[in-house]
Design a protein around this motif. Structure first.
Motif, mmCIF file in Angstrom:
data_model
loop_
_atom_site.group_PDB
_atom_site.id
_atom_site.type_symbol
_atom_site.label_atom_id
_atom_site.label_comp_id
_atom_site.label_asym_id
_atom_site.label_seq_id
_atom_site.Cartn_x
_atom_site.Cartn_y
_atom_site.Cartn_z
ATOM 1 N N UNK A 38 -8.484 -2.266 8.247
ATOM 2 C CA UNK A 38 -7.038 -2.241 8.477
ATOM 3 C C UNK A 38 -6.617 -1.020 9.283
ATOM 4 N N UNK A 53 -3.877 -6.400 4.797
ATOM 5 C CA UNK A 53 -5.237 -5.900 4.651
ATOM 6 C C UNK A 53 -5.264 -4.613 3.846
ATOM 7 N N UNK A 54 -4.320 -3.719 4.163
ATOM 8 C CA UNK A 54 -4.306 -2.441 3.449
ATOM 9 C C UNK A 54 -4.082 -2.668 1.967
ATOM 10 N N UNK A 93 -7.621 -2.460 13.445
ATOM 11 C CA UNK A 93 -6.430 -3.222 13.826
ATOM 12 C C UNK A 93 -5.431 -2.272 14.443
ATOM 13 N N UNK A 128 -12.427 -3.101 3.755
ATOM 14 C CA UNK A 128 -11.152 -3.698 4.166
ATOM 15 C C UNK A 128 -10.161 -2.635 4.630
ATOM 16 N N UNK A 129 -10.138 -1.505 3.904
ATOM 17 C CA UNK A 129 -9.194 -0.459 4.301
ATOM 18 C C UNK A 129 -9.561 0.091 5.678
ATOM 19 N N UNK A 175 -1.160 -8.310 10.304
ATOM 20 C CA UNK A 175 -2.228 -8.231 9.309
ATOM 21 C C UNK A 175 -2.354 -6.872 8.630
ATOM 22 N N UNK A 176 -1.718 -5.835 9.197
ATOM 23 C CA UNK A 176 -2.116 -4.495 8.730
ATOM 24 C C UNK A 176 -1.736 -4.273 7.275
#
Ligand code: FES
Lengths: 299, 454
Positions: free
Chosen positions: A54, B247-248, A58, A50-51, B243-244
């Motif tokens: 991100x 999500x992080x 993204x 997930x990291x 979303x960043x």
């Protein structure tokens, strides 16, 4: 592209670890190391995926947002104040005061059940099960003769009938009698060099567990308070300020050690009225009638 | 989905602003999040433990699978913890994750607090979240203390006994308060079930509610930010919540849980079976509490044996280090934003740009000194272990620490101040040296300055 591959790898690792966890749980069972490791890997793979997603996949541009000062404009504040205006309630000064007073009484009444949580201290802190004529026994309830205790050894002893008693626990130490320099008036308290002190540290209540024969000291492991066995257990180091209370003893006609009264001072950690004690000071210790539920002060 | 909710709640408008909310990016903003995620892990593992734990002090005979204790009298509480550790599948790992998560939880809170302190993030308008934060820290400590004592083992029983003695030491109300809290003279059968109610119900409710308010205030006030290009007191520069940021943060949450799982699986903690059940006449030595209580234990150890009795009123020796010291420390900490605003003659200015520690040498110096007091006292709590390791008498160790607890923080204050000043001076001259000026001889015999090449 590389990001996507990394995410895929991390997710696959996570799946494998989860399956591993399942296998360990079902077929091995109860292996904390394997369970923790596999759970950590399963979560770790997911987290890493997930990291990376991100950070690498993204593309969020850095943006700027305006910030407004916290206080509302004067207009808004004034109208809020108007809405809250005390006039509608505040004019009835008498009623408002009465309401506040009544609320106070109600609050106090609602607090009362809290006092069911414990008894008033009464005399509890001032006495232990030791009484005149009570035998000194060991952990198994066996009475003790002075000769049973080797010189320079220590035993944990209790009042007969109260083995394991938390506030009656006492240390019995035998030392060469000629070395003893007990405070005045305690001459007869240590038959054949057997001295007995409360085992509860006068600092914060830990059992004083260690005896150092080299200098006849008792040591508390909690904060290293040290007490001199030969001089009435006065503190010689550490934070404890009061000596360990000494148990007055004699040898009964049958040859066994008995107490000649309760400890002359409260055992264990100090409290504000620890010195308030009537009829129990000095060299004439005797059992106090138990007065429960009274003030802990001088009675 | 959004349509369905919007039809009923009009959610689209606040979802729009919420999802686009800007979060500045800096690693130090993650510290509080780590604390939050530890709390999540604590709740999840804690629920599991609660389903097996028996809050009952009744004595029973242990007959579980751990041979050395078989046949011993233990409390039902201790027995249930033993069963959880040895008989329940995944029980031990859950217990150990829970304990590690608790330690990391408090640590994350403390480091987060230090970040807030040294960057001045507590200044107006954020004093309010500072106050809530201190409340949360106190709740976390209370959670730690109550949870630590639940297994009813020898080590935690000793800790509880010291707590009882410290409560007892409060002038006038001490004996009453101690008897109310414990239900009588220590040790009592009631205390275990009382700790349990606090640990699994009252304190978590307050803690979770408090965290909610903490986050709501943060949301309303928006993040503070470090100074940098384009950043002012009147804006926030960063990336949008969705979303960043989402999500992080989710990733961080799962990673926190992963690390705690690894610790819980691989590093043994609180092996209650080696301590044995609580017996009021024995004590384990050496006895060290969980790390965040160490400073108070150290203070108890270092305090001189002074017990004054004035007009028949005794001030017991544990009162000053055990009650007064933490009382004053937490009061000063709580009021710090207001104390500093007074000291620095702050008006009603709002601060949204953070300080670097060097920007405020006085604050930084005070913070470093306070931290060193904490460290010294914590070290003092291990004086018996340190003395053993270095083979010096524990008396020597204690006397040295009695001095160090004053001297080291004082020196630390001076050093921190000097470093701040040096760093600030260094900024006036980048790279620490005066670049000087370049001169050129002119044909007329004079000099003219040349622009440095870069
Ligand atoms: S309890 Fe004995 S030294 Fe503190």
């Amino acid at each position: 592209m590389r990001g996507e591959r990394a995410v895929t790898a991390a997710l696959i690792a996570s799946v494998l670890a989860s399956i591993g966890l399942l296998v360990v749980y079902v077929f091995v069972g109860g292996n904390a190391q394997a369970e923790g490791l596999l759970l950590g890997l399963a979560l770790g793979g997911m987290g890493v995926a997930i990291v990376i997603w991100a950070v690498a996949l993204i593309d969020a541009p850095v943006e700027t947002e305006a910030r407004h000062p916290m206080p509302s404009p004067g207009e808004t504040r004034r109208s809020a104040r108007d809405a809250l205006d005390a006039d509608r309630i505040g004019r009835r000064t008498f009623l408002v005061r009465l309401l506040a007073g009544a609320a106070g009484f109600l609050g106090a009444a609602l607090l009362l059940p809290a006092f069911s949580l414990g008894p008033a201290p009464g005399n509890a802190l001032f006495q232990t099960p030791w009484r005149r004529g009570v035998r000194v026994v060991d952990e198994t309830g066996k009475p003790i003769r002075p000769g049973d205790v080797a010189v320079d050894t220590v035993r944990t002893v209790f009042p007969a009938g109260h083995v394991g008693s938390a506030d009656g626990q006492t240390l019995l130490i035998r030392v060469p009698p000629e070395l003893l320099t007990l405070p005045d008036g305690r001459g007869g308290w240590a038959p054949s060099g057997c001295v007995a002190y409360s085992k509860i540290c006068t600092h914060a209540g830990c059992p004083v567990g260690l005896y150092r024969a080299r200098d006849h000291s008792l040591l508390c492991p909690c904060h290293q308070s040290t007490f001199d066995v030969l001089r009435g257990a006065v503190p010689t180091f550490g934070p404890a300020a009061r000596p360990l209370p000494q148990l007055p003893m004699e040898v009964a006609p049958d040859g066994y050690l008995v107490a000649t009264g309760d400890f002359p001072e409260p055992v264990g950690p100090s409290f504000w009225n620890v010195t308030h004690r009537e009829g129990k000071a000095g060299s004439t210790p005797s059992a106090l009638p138990s007065v429960r539920g009274g003030e802990p002060g001088p009675s | 989905m959004l349509g369905w909710i919007d039809d009923r709640l009009g959610a689209a408008s606040w979802a729009r602003t919420g999802l686009r909310k800007i979060f500045p990016d800096h690693w130090s903003f993650l510290l509080g999040e780590v604390a939050l995620f530890c709390l999540v892990v604590l709740v999840l593992t804690g629920v599991f433990l609660t389903l097996f734990y028996v809050p009952d002090a009744t004595a029973i005979t242990y007959n579980g699978s751990f041979a050395p204790l078989q046949g011993q009298q233990v409390s039902a509480a201790f027995d249930s913890v033993m069963r959880l550790s040895f008989e329940v599948k995944a029980g031990l790992v859950m217990r150990q994750i829970h304990h590690w998560a608790a330690l990391v939880f408090v640590a994350a809170i403390v480091v987060h607090l230090l970040r807030i302190f040294f960057t001045g993030a507590f200044r107006r308008p954020r004093e309010i979240n500072w106050l809530i934060g201190i409340g949360l820290l106190l709740l976390a400590l209370a959670m730690g203390l109550t949870g630590y004592s639940l297994p009813d083992d020898l080590l935690s029983g000793t800790g509880l006994r010291i707590v009882y003695s410290v409560v007892l030491s409060i002038p006038f109300i001490g004996p009453y308060l101690a008897f109310l809290v414990f239900g009588g003279e220590f040790p009592t059968a009631q205390i275990i079930s009382r700790l349990f109610v606090f640990h699994v119900m009252l304190l978590p409710a307050l803690l979770l509610g408090g965290v909610g308010i903490h986050l709501a205030v943060l949301w309303i006030q928006k993040h503070s930010q470090y100074p940098g290009p384009g950043r002012t007191e009147h804006n926030v520069v960063g990336k949008p919540f969705w979303p960043s940021q989402v999500l992080k943060s989710t990733g961080l949450m799962i990673l926190t849980a992963a690390v705690l799982s690894l610790m819980g699986g691989l590093i043994q903690i609180n092996p209650v079976w080696t301590y044995g059940p609580f017996i009021p006449t024995t004590v384990s030595a050496p006895a060290q509490p969980d790390w965040y209580v160490g400073w108070l234990d150290g203070a108890l150890r270092l305090f001189p044996p002074i017990e004054v009795t004035l007009l028949g009123i005794t001030i017991p020796s544990p009162f000053i280090p055990g009650v007064l010291l933490p009382g004053i420390a937490f009061t000063v900490m709580t009021l710090w934003p207001f104390i500093e605003a007074r000291l620095m003659h702050e008006g009603t200015r709002e601060h949204n740009l953070l300080d670097r520690p060097r920007d405020n040498p006085l604050r930084t110096g005070i913070g470093v000194a306070a931290l060193l007091v904490f460290v010294m006292l914590t070290l003092a709590a291990g004086n018996d272990v340190v003395a053993l390791v270095f083979n010096v008498p524990v008396e020597t160790m204690t006397n040295m620490m009695r001095i160090a607890v004053f001297v080291v923080p004082a020196v630390g204050f001076g050093v921190a101040w000097r470093i701040c000043e040096e760093l600030r001076r260094g900024e006036l001259h980048p790279l620490g040296r005066d670049p000087g000026v370049m001169l050129r001889r002119t044909p007329e015999g004079g000099f003219e300055e040349v622009e440095p090449p870069d």
